[in-house]
Design a protein around this motif. Structure first.
Motif, mmCIF file in Angstrom:
data_model
loop_
_atom_site.group_PDB
_atom_site.id
_atom_site.type_symbol
_atom_site.label_atom_id
_atom_site.label_comp_id
_atom_site.label_asym_id
_atom_site.label_seq_id
_atom_site.Cartn_x
_atom_site.Cartn_y
_atom_site.Cartn_z
ATOM 1 N N ILE A 116 -60.257 5.554 -58.957
ATOM 2 C CA ILE A 116 -58.844 5.881 -59.190
ATOM 3 C C ILE A 116 -58.084 5.869 -57.872
ATOM 4 O O ILE A 116 -56.977 5.352 -57.774
ATOM 5 N N PHE A 117 -58.744 6.408 -56.848
ATOM 6 C CA PHE A 117 -58.113 6.470 -55.533
ATOM 7 C C PHE A 117 -57.715 5.079 -55.037
ATOM 8 O O PHE A 117 -56.640 4.882 -54.489
ATOM 9 N N LEU A 118 -58.594 4.104 -55.269
ATOM 10 C CA LEU A 118 -58.326 2.747 -54.779
ATOM 11 C C LEU A 118 -57.078 2.130 -55.421
ATOM 12 O O LEU A 118 -56.416 1.295 -54.808
ATOM 13 N N THR A 119 -56.774 2.534 -56.658
ATOM 14 C CA THR A 119 -55.607 1.925 -57.304
ATOM 15 C C THR A 119 -54.317 2.288 -56.584
ATOM 16 O O THR A 119 -53.290 1.644 -56.790
ATOM 17 N N LEU A 120 -54.363 3.329 -55.740
ATOM 18 C CA LEU A 120 -53.210 3.660 -54.902
ATOM 19 C C LEU A 120 -52.779 2.449 -54.094
ATOM 20 O O LEU A 120 -51.612 2.290 -53.753
ATOM 21 N N MET A 121 -53.768 1.599 -53.763
ATOM 22 C CA MET A 121 -53.491 0.541 -52.800
ATOM 23 C C MET A 121 -53.105 -0.790 -53.440
ATOM 24 O O MET A 121 -53.012 -1.785 -52.753
ATOM 25 N N LEU A 122 -52.916 -0.809 -54.758
ATOM 26 C CA LEU A 122 -52.676 -2.101 -55.386
ATOM 27 C C LEU A 122 -51.343 -2.164 -56.133
ATOM 28 O O LEU A 122 -51.317 -2.107 -57.350
ATOM 29 N N PRO A 123 -50.225 -2.261 -55.437
ATOM 30 C CA PRO A 123 -48.959 -2.377 -56.153
ATOM 31 C C PRO A 123 -48.932 -3.644 -57.005
ATOM 32 O O PRO A 123 -49.582 -4.639 -56.661
ATOM 33 N N VAL A 124 -48.222 -3.594 -58.116
ATOM 34 C CA VAL A 124 -48.236 -4.705 -59.070
ATOM 35 C C VAL A 124 -47.731 -5.984 -58.417
ATOM 36 O O VAL A 124 -48.165 -7.083 -58.748
ATOM 37 N N GLU A 125 -46.854 -5.859 -57.429
ATOM 38 C CA GLU A 125 -46.280 -7.036 -56.778
ATOM 39 C C GLU A 125 -47.352 -7.889 -56.120
ATOM 40 O O GLU A 125 -47.175 -9.075 -55.910
ATOM 41 N N VAL A 126 -48.469 -7.257 -55.774
ATOM 42 C CA VAL A 126 -49.483 -7.957 -55.007
ATOM 43 C C VAL A 126 -50.411 -8.785 -55.905
ATOM 44 O O VAL A 126 -50.979 -9.773 -55.497
ATOM 45 N N ARG A 127 -50.558 -8.379 -57.143
ATOM 46 C CA ARG A 127 -51.546 -9.041 -58.001
ATOM 47 C C ARG A 127 -50.875 -9.595 -59.251
ATOM 48 O O ARG A 127 -51.407 -9.517 -60.339
ATOM 49 N N ILE A 128 -49.658 -10.135 -59.084
ATOM 50 C CA ILE A 128 -48.890 -10.513 -60.261
ATOM 51 C C ILE A 128 -49.528 -11.620 -61.087
ATOM 52 O O ILE A 128 -49.557 -11.534 -62.299
ATOM 53 N N VAL A 129 -50.039 -12.672 -60.428
ATOM 54 C CA VAL A 129 -50.528 -13.804 -61.208
ATOM 55 C C VAL A 129 -51.713 -13.431 -62.095
ATOM 56 O O VAL A 129 -51.671 -13.633 -63.306
#
Lengths: 293, 285
Positions: B121-134
């Motif tokens: 759960i902690f790691l999801t802090l680091m993944l804004p949606v803008e970064v993994r859009i495709v």
């Protein structure tokens, strides 16, 4: 820190945590893994076949002048947004802090722009600076200045910087104001008795005491400029003219969805993941420090 | 003496007035874009396309707002407002529910894999949606969730911030309460509903304010997955109202829509100012 008193059982906690874990896995970890995987391939434009190329996508990106230019654009953009949103906010917070009465009213008025979405802020500023109907471009025209952000890259950059910083002033104001209110009156009064005037007190006492807040806001605003300003750029300039406002996040979108270049877009995602990781580490290092402060 | 020192620190007389003047100028400058948008939403198209536009409201208020709300450009703005409301409330409520549950599990239980899940759960802090859009877009498309509320909501409701906030708060709940509940033979979920949730009321409300605005102001994600104008949210729909060619945009309608788009979050922020500031400060810790 841990609880001493806990409940027994393992089924229930797993069930409780399951929704978040499933959503994180499906919408975070799987796509992130896909991004890393796809970044190692070159896909044909129709998505029919993919060829393994190892780190070629990365080496190509790092030698690509457009990508490098986008890095520079992002750096310039985030430094400017951070400055333009923090300096006015600090100034307003210092003013509000000096008022004995009425600061609540100003605060209520000043937090409005925070609620305005970046994309809507983009439309508002676009309207004022529109080359055909914008009231400010019209007045600039009467002064003899030929404003045209559609053709002039520097003006386009200025416009997206101002539009992105606008709503952030509210945010920074709230944090600076809270920090200023927490500065002990006795310290400032002591300096006043010693004859230190306002600006001297500000630079030698108040500003150093604000440094934890300032540093925190620096990091948060850089993160904002990197990742949350897509709406502003998409509404005002769409990355143009000649990519002069194409920041990294915009390029991921432009290459992945408009250009359909999945390999390159994924490689860019991976590079951005590293950037986010770095910024998060800086943020946490700082929070650890603040605990001792 | 006391007064004299105070006089040195806090402004009085001319200095006080000057501070007020600067403050008012600051507020006016910051407010100007919103004011101008409001003025534009109350005048006719002719007033705008022949610059300079007026800076005082006109008499077309009802015409423009009625036109925007019930006809719009591609789709009535009322529809977009409804979509935004569903999305914002869905994200806020969804995040709060899953975070309350997972934080409760992490704080009040010792089970196999607890640490693993915590870090996950902690790691999801680091993944804004803008970064993994495709890839995220592909997942959502694979589930057939394009142009749907679930597609708008689910990819944005998993975030670690709310979970951490609740975890921090649960750790401050006195152990005696859990002890007493156990002695009384209360089941964990009973304790959760009767003690933990009521005690978290203020935190839940503060978080709701922050998450509502987060959801309402989303742009990139709805832009990608709502190709059907009927599913557009208002924040992303405004840009769709601009004509693609060389035509003049219908500014009064667009500006009325912009004002409508900012009213709900502004009401939430200004009306729940205390909760909002608390939520802001807490969620950034």
């Amino acid at each position: 820190m841990e609880k001493r008193v806990t409940f027994r059982g393992w089924m229930l906690p797993l069930l409780l945590i399951l929704p978040q874990v499933v959503i994180s896995a499906v919408f975070f970890f799987y796509p992130a893994g896909q991004a890393i995987w796809q970044s190692l391939f070159i896909q044909d434009p129709f998505g029919l076949s993919a060829r393994f190329v190892g780190i070629d996508n990365f080496t190509f990106l790092l030698s690509d002048p457009f990508y490098r230019a986008s890095f520079v654009t992002t750096a310039v953009f985030s430094v400017l947004v951070t400055l333009c949103s923090m300096v006015p906010a600090l100034f307003l917070a210092v003013l509000a802090d000096r008022l004995i009465k009425g600061s609540g009213v100003y605060r209520t008025l000043l937090i409005w722009p925070y609620a305005v979405a970046p994309a809507v802020a983009g439309v508002l500023w676009l309207f004022m600076f529109n080359t055909r109907v914008g009231i400010i471009s019209w007045y600039l025209g009467t002064l003899g200045y030929d404003w045209n952000y559609v053709l002039n890259g520097g003006e386009a950059m200025g416009l997206v910087v101002v539009a992105s910083s606008w709503g952030r002033i509210s945010y920074n104001f709230l944090f600076f104001f809270a920090a200023l209110q927490a500065v002990p009156r006795s310290v400032i009064e002591a300096a006043a008795i010693d004859g230190a005037r306002f600006w001297r007190r500000f630079f030698t006492i108040v500003l150093p005491l604000l440094s934890p807040t300032t540093f925190f806001l620096l990091v948060v605003n850089v993160v904002y400029a990197f990742f949350e300003t897509f709406g502003v750029i998409h509404t005002i300039t769409a990355g143009g003219p000649q990519q002069s406002t194409t920041i990294l996040v915009y390029k991921v979108y432009a290459d992945g969805f408009v250009g359909q270049d999945l390999g390159s877009s994924s490689a860019q995602s991976v590079i951005l993941l590293l950037v986010v990781g770095l910024l998060t580490v800086i943020q946490f290092k700082f929070i650890e420090k603040r605990v001792h402060y | 003496m006391e007064r004299a020192i105070q006089g040195m620190v806090e402004k009085r007389g001319a200095g006080l007035w000057l501070t007020h003047v600067f403050m008012i100028i600051g507020v006016l400058v910051i407010f100007f874009p919103i004011w101008l948008a409001f003025v534009a939403s109350t005048v006719a198209q002719q007033d705008i396309i022949q610059p300079p536009m007026p800076v005082w409201p006109g008499d077309q208020f009802w015409v423009n707002y009625k036109n925007a709300l019930f006809s719009g450009v591609n789709v009535p703005v009322a529809t977009m407002l409804f979509n935004s409301l569903v999305m914002a409330v869905g994200i806020a409520v969804g995040k709060i529910i899953i975070s309350l549950l997972s934080a409760f599990a992490i704080v009040y239980f010792r089970f196999l894999g607890r640490n693993f899940f915590f870090w996950m759960i902690f790691l999801t802090l680091m993944l804004p949606v803008e970064v993994r859009i495709v890839p995220t877009f592909e997942v959502v498309a694979g589930f057939g969730m394009l142009n749907s509320y679930s597609g708008l909501i689910f990819p944005l409701i998993a975030s670690a911030t709310a979970t951490f906030l609740f975890r921090q708060f649960f750790l401050t709940i006195p152990d005696e309460l859990a002890e007493a509940a156990r002695v009384d033979g209360a089941r964990p979920m009973r304790f959760f509903w009767d003690i933990v949730v009521p005690m978290s009321r203020t935190n839940i409300a503060a978080l709701f304010v922050i998450l509502f605005i987060y959801g309402w102001n989303q742009y990139l994600w709805p832009l990608l997955i709502t190709t059907d104008p009927e599913m557009n949210t208002i924040v992303m729909g405004i840009k769709q109202m601009f004509p693609s060619g060389d035509d003049f945009a219908h500014w009064p309608t667009i500006m009325a829509t912009s004002i409508l788009a900012m009213i709900p979050p502004v009401i939430v922020v200004v009306g729940m100012q205390r909760l909002f500031i608390r939520g802001l400060v807490d969620s950034e810790k």
